[in-house]
Design an enzyme around this catalytic site. Structure first.
Site, PDB file in Angstrom:
ATOM      1  N   SER A   1     118.343 -35.119 -75.377  1.00 33.56           N
ATOM      2  CA  SER A   1     119.247 -33.992 -74.905  1.00 33.56           C
ATOM      3  C   SER A   1     119.204 -33.849 -73.588  1.00 33.56           C
ATOM      4  CB  SER A   1     118.827 -32.925 -75.825  1.00 33.56           C
ATOM      5  OG  SER A   1     117.293 -32.608 -75.528  1.00 33.56           O
ATOM      6  N   CYS A   2     118.306 -34.370 -72.629  1.00 30.47           N
ATOM      7  CA  CYS A   2     118.392 -34.164 -71.079  1.00 30.47           C
ATOM      8  C   CYS A   2     119.389 -34.438 -70.717  1.00 30.47           C
ATOM      9  CB  CYS A   2     117.205 -34.757 -70.846  1.00 30.47           C
ATOM     10  SG  CYS A   2     115.566 -34.053 -71.068  1.00 30.47           S
ATOM     11  N   VAL A   3     119.920 -34.167 -69.460  1.00 36.42           N
ATOM     12  CA  VAL A   3     121.279 -34.691 -68.822  1.00 36.42           C
ATOM     13  C   VAL A   3     120.597 -35.257 -67.445  1.00 36.42           C
ATOM     14  CG1 VAL A   3     123.096 -33.356 -69.791  1.00 36.42           C
ATOM     15  CG2 VAL A   3     121.986 -32.468 -67.938  1.00 36.42           C
TER      16      VAL A   3
END
Lengths: 173, 214
Positions: free
Chosen positions: A42-44
């Site tokens: 879910s990190c960018v």
């Protein structure tokens, strides 16, 4: 700054891998450098690359915003809200110019269906990144956001290409 | 913010290490295999350190995730190398009467690793039994029950599985308490990592249940 590494001039011809861990960023002006963020769920990751000066930077953001408890010694670019400015300032110090820089982003997937809020955070990360850039008059040149698969991203500082790999696919942005 | 005194840290280390040991024993009992529980590691660390404890971010693993709810809340993740996970599923499904679809098929290295539904459900059960054994050990100290959620199995990069969990825990703390053990099976040295990540407020609950006051 903790969790921030900068390329030093190494032996000629050798590729140098600089890794942005979760909540961290890496920067380089060495065309042999490759900036990497492994295993984004879910990190960018946001990459910035200046085609004239050759400066490149890669950040691995965790959260859109929210209260950051005791950030001394914590991950420097944990939130987009607090970390985007830090990232852009570091990129400028590295010789990057924001007006001509190319920004690309990947990540923000929905990973664990059972984790309440886990599906939301990836999407919110993508949105926060786009609006954070917009509020500074900047925009993404390319993006690979959302979906349900994890990604590893690599920025080639020599060319500005952003390679996005998942377990089953490879793409270049 | 998660802060612990040296005494608190060592009590938590001991308690979690016992739980991890029980989890390994349960896995051994379930599979009839000799399982060595190695490198128990319990400490307060940054999200990046948790990923390192799990063996690195870009390694493709079979992740068995269970949420922890009740008086203790947090996350549990059992991560196995794909071949090891398939082997484990095969051991459990032996004698079930179902033909394993890929038992003797050559593995095409260009195709991404996939698990058939039967293996997935066998691995969910592995997660259930292993994590429940850990929680039973911890639950002996707590007055209210602690329960795992329904398991979820994903084949993904370890970092991608973990980051959603770490994001959830990092909303109110820069550091998390991580308990990890490595399970080694027999001579094949198939390694899996069990990671338990309680919420900061649950750490306080557990400490007071263990008789430690701040």
């Amino acid at each position: 700054m903790i969790g921030t590494s900068q390329a030093e001039v190494g032996a000629p011809g050798l590729t140098q891998l600089l890794v942005a861990g979760i909540g961290e960023m890496v920067l380089s002006r060495d065309p042999r450098s490759i900036l990497v963020a492994y295993g984004l769920g879910s990190c960018v990751a946001l990459s910035a690359w200046d085609p004239i000066s050759g400066a490149g930077a890669l950040a691995h953001f965790m959260l859109p915003g929210g209260p950051v408890a005791g950030s001394v010694g914590g991950p420097p670019v944990k939130t987009i809200e607090g970390g985007l400015g830090i990232f852009l300032d570091a990129f400028v110090r590295q010789g990057g110019q924001l007006r001509r820089a190319q920004f690309k982003a990947a990540g923000g997937a929905a990973m664990l269906a059972l984790l309440s809020g886990g599906l939301e955070i990836g999407r919110r990360n993508g949105e926060a990144l786009i609006s954070g850039l917009e509020s500074r008059g900047l925009r993404l040149l390319a993006r690979d956001l959302g979906g349900g698969a994890g990604r590893t991203v690599q920025l080639e500082v020599g060319t500005g290409r952003l390679l996005v790999k998942s377990v089953s696919t490879v793409a270049t942005l | 913010m998660l802060t612990l005194s040296p005494v608190e840290e060592s009590i938590l280390q001991r308690t979690f290490a016992l739980g991890l040991m029980q989890a390994g024993l349960a896995l051994a009992g379930m599979t009839g295999q000799e399982i060595i529980v190695a490198s128990p590691d319990v400490r307060r660390c940054t999200p990046a350190e948790v990923i390192a404890m799990a063996g690195g971010a870009d390694r493709v693993v079979v992740g068995i995730y269970l949420g922890i709810t009740g008086s203790l809340s947090g996350h549990a993740l059992l991560m196995l190398p794909p071949d090891g996970a398939r082997d484990l599923a095969r051991i459990l499904l032996e004698g079930v009467g179902e033909e394993m679809p890929d038992a003797d098929e050559p593995v095409d290295p260009t195709r991404p690793f996939e698990l058939d539904p039967l293996s997935m459900s066998a691995l969910m059960e592995v997660g259930n039994v292993t994590i429940s054994a850990f929680l039973n050990e911890l639950g002996m100290h707590l007055h209210e029950p602690v329960m795992p959620t329904v398991p979820q199995v994903v084949v993904e990069m370890a970092g991608a599985i973990l980051d959603t969990v770490l994001v959830d825990l990092s909303m109110d703390s820069d550091q998390v308490l991580a308990a990890r053990a490595v399970f080694i099976r027999g001579y094949n040295a198939i390694e899996g990592a069990l990671l338990i990540l309680p919420r900061a407020e649950s750490v306080a609950t557990l400490l007071s249940a263990l008789g430690v006051n701040g």
